[in-house]
Motif scaffolding. Structure first.
Motif, short mmCIF file in Angstrom:
data_model
loop_
_atom_site.label_atom_id
_atom_site.label_comp_id
_atom_site.label_asym_id
_atom_site.label_seq_id
_atom_site.Cartn_x
_atom_site.Cartn_y
_atom_site.Cartn_z
N LEU A 1 39.33 49.37 -98.33
CA LEU A 1 39.49 50.82 -98.53
C LEU A 1 38.57 51.66 -97.66
N LEU A 2 37.47 51.06 -97.18
CA LEU A 2 36.51 51.81 -96.38
C LEU A 2 36.71 51.53 -94.90
N ASP A 3 36.81 52.58 -94.12
CA ASP A 3 36.90 52.47 -92.67
C ASP A 3 35.62 51.83 -92.13
N ASP A 4 35.70 51.10 -91.05
CA ASP A 4 34.50 50.49 -90.47
C ASP A 4 33.45 51.53 -90.08
N ASP A 5 33.89 52.76 -89.78
CA ASP A 5 32.97 53.84 -89.42
C ASP A 5 32.56 54.69 -90.62
N GLY B 1 44.36 69.06 -100.60
CA GLY B 1 44.38 68.27 -99.38
C GLY B 1 44.93 69.06 -98.22
N GLN B 2 44.55 68.62 -97.04
CA GLN B 2 45.09 69.19 -95.81
C GLN B 2 44.99 68.15 -94.70
N MET B 3 45.85 68.30 -93.73
CA MET B 3 45.85 67.41 -92.58
C MET B 3 44.99 68.05 -91.48
N LEU B 4 44.02 67.30 -90.98
CA LEU B 4 43.19 67.77 -89.88
C LEU B 4 43.76 67.32 -88.55
N SER B 5 44.52 66.23 -88.57
CA SER B 5 45.26 65.74 -87.40
C SER B 5 46.37 64.84 -87.95
N ASP B 6 47.13 64.20 -87.08
CA ASP B 6 48.20 63.32 -87.54
C ASP B 6 47.68 62.14 -88.33
N THR B 7 46.43 61.73 -88.07
CA THR B 7 45.88 60.52 -88.71
C THR B 7 44.61 60.79 -89.51
N LEU B 8 44.32 62.06 -89.79
CA LEU B 8 43.10 62.41 -90.52
C LEU B 8 43.42 63.45 -91.59
N ALA B 9 43.16 63.07 -92.85
CA ALA B 9 43.43 63.96 -93.98
C ALA B 9 42.14 64.24 -94.73
N GLN B 10 42.02 65.46 -95.24
CA GLN B 10 40.85 65.88 -96.01
C GLN B 10 41.25 66.13 -97.45
N LEU B 11 40.47 65.58 -98.37
CA LEU B 11 40.62 65.85 -99.80
C LEU B 11 39.38 66.57 -100.29
N THR B 12 39.55 67.56 -101.14
CA THR B 12 38.44 68.17 -101.85
C THR B 12 38.80 68.19 -103.33
N ASN C 1 45.04 54.14 -90.02
CA ASN C 1 45.00 53.21 -88.90
C ASN C 1 45.98 52.08 -89.18
N VAL C 2 45.90 50.99 -88.45
CA VAL C 2 46.86 49.90 -88.63
C VAL C 2 46.78 49.28 -90.02
N SER C 3 45.65 49.43 -90.71
CA SER C 3 45.49 48.90 -92.06
C SER C 3 45.99 49.86 -93.13
N GLY C 4 46.42 51.04 -92.74
CA GLY C 4 46.82 52.08 -93.70
C GLY C 4 45.74 53.15 -93.76
N TRP C 5 45.66 53.86 -94.87
CA TRP C 5 44.66 54.91 -95.04
C TRP C 5 43.36 54.31 -95.53
N GLN C 6 42.26 54.66 -94.85
CA GLN C 6 40.94 54.19 -95.23
C GLN C 6 39.98 55.37 -95.27
N LEU C 7 39.02 55.28 -96.19
CA LEU C 7 38.04 56.35 -96.35
C LEU C 7 37.05 56.31 -95.19
#
Length: 132
Positions: free
Chosen positions: A35-39, A74-85, A110-116
């Motif tokens: 669930l956690l992105d490497d970064d 929620g909102q989309m910041l880019s095609d692959t980046l979403a923000q939740l508050t 990413n290729v693994s799906g959505w990661q935090l």
């Protein structure tokens, strides 16, 4: 350009956010790692900075607190980046007082799906909990 998030994606990300609070996930380095992105990094409500490695070493042995969260946006910041508050309240055990905060998470697809990718909690004044 910030874009509107679809209800379907918002529901999916809320479910993933809440999955991170489940004991069976928090106690598993493997599930957390998926669930956690490497970064990934987090700025905690008390101002401490944690990266993925630290979270994977700490969370599985930590007692799971009681969490309540509500009013997700929620909102989309880019095609692959979403923000939740959202609003969150938690307590370490049934005898401790609730701590209130505003939370913000960035989820990256990413290729693994959505990661935090990023999470931050900021202390806030008390708010009314909606138990629905």
């Amino acid at each position: 350009m910030i874009r509107k998030i679809t209800q379907e994606l918002l529901d999916e990300l809320i479910a993933l956010e809440r999955l991170l609070l489940e004991p069976h996930v928090r106690e598993s380095k493997e599930r957390l790692s998926m669930l956690l992105d490497d970064d990934f990094y987090e700025i905690s409500a008390n101002g401490l900075l944690f990266d993925k490695r630290h979270v994977l070493s700490r969370l599985p042995s930590e007692k799971v607190p009681q969490f309540y969260n509500q009013d997700f946006r929620g909102q989309m910041l880019s095609d692959t980046l979403a923000q939740l508050t959202y609003q969150a309240a938690y307590r370490r055990n049934a005898y401790s007082n609730l701590q209130f905060s505003l939370r913000m998470s960035l989820w990256r697809q990413n290729v693994s799906g959505w990661q935090l990718l990023f999470h931050q909690g900021t202390p806030s004044p008390e708010f009314v909990l909606k138990y629905d």
